[in-house]
Design an enzyme around this catalytic site. Structure first.
Site: not given
Ligand code: ZN
Length: 190
Positions: A110, A158-159, A162
């Site tokens: 990341c 993953h994004e 966030h």
């Protein structure tokens, strides 16, 4: 132009906040954030980008990583079959997940985590998603649904994490970081 120093790292508590929906049509301010995140990823593919622009290359970047707490991110990645995925994602929803899981054998990284975190992250292998797709070539933005699998599904999740203040290492099994559940298979790159 954004460089690596503009990306907030995981010692910044803002990365743990839940982001707000983006108003559409995009304001000029939000558009400029989206374009500069895209430029960062694009430059990362250039040779010597670290030396030339102080850019650590990545395949995705979410608005909270530049301290903009809004539900948008950019993906610029090549999947396990070398197919290109390059678009902006605004106000995404994950509609459904497969029970089957997958993982990157080398773990995840990341831009906001400046160290190696040993451990595997198991995520649904297939997801159905809905989002406003921003096309950087035409500037068009339209709501779509899509089915994603394997590597791109991992990048997307993953994004997406966030936007909810979640970092990849939150998913690592603390007692046994290399644990592989029965229903998880590794992504194999060609
Ligand atoms: Zn990240």
């Amino acid at each position: 132009m954004l460089n690596y120093n503009d990306i907030i790292k995981d010692d910044n508590k803002d990365l743990r906040l839940k982001c707000e929906p983006v108003d559409l049509p995009l304001s000029s301010e939000d558009l400029s954030y989206l374009l500069s995140m895209n430029e960062y990823l694009e430059k990362g593919y250039e040779e010597d980008s670290e030396k030339k622009y102080n850019i650590r290359p990545g395949v995705g970047i979410a608005a909270p990583q530049i301290d903009v707490l809004k539900r948008m991110f950019v993906i610029f990645a090549y999947d396990e079959n070398d197919v290109e995925y390059h678009f902006g994602v605004i106000n995404p929803k994950i509609i459904s997940y497969s029970e089957e899981l997958t993982y990157l054998p080398s773990g995840e990284g990341c831009l906001s985590v400046d160290r190696v975190c040993q451990g595997l992250i198991h995520r649904p292998k297939r997801i159905k998603v809905e989002f406003d797709y921003y096309d950087f070539e035409t500037g068009k933005c339209e709501r779509i649904t899509a089915r994603l699998k394997n590597y791109i599904a991992v990048v997307f999740q993953h994004e997406y994490d966030h936007l909810n203040g979640i970092l990849f290492y939150d998913h690592i099994n603390k007692d046994n970081p290399m644990y592989v559940p029965e229903n998880s298979t590794p992504i194999k790159f060609k």
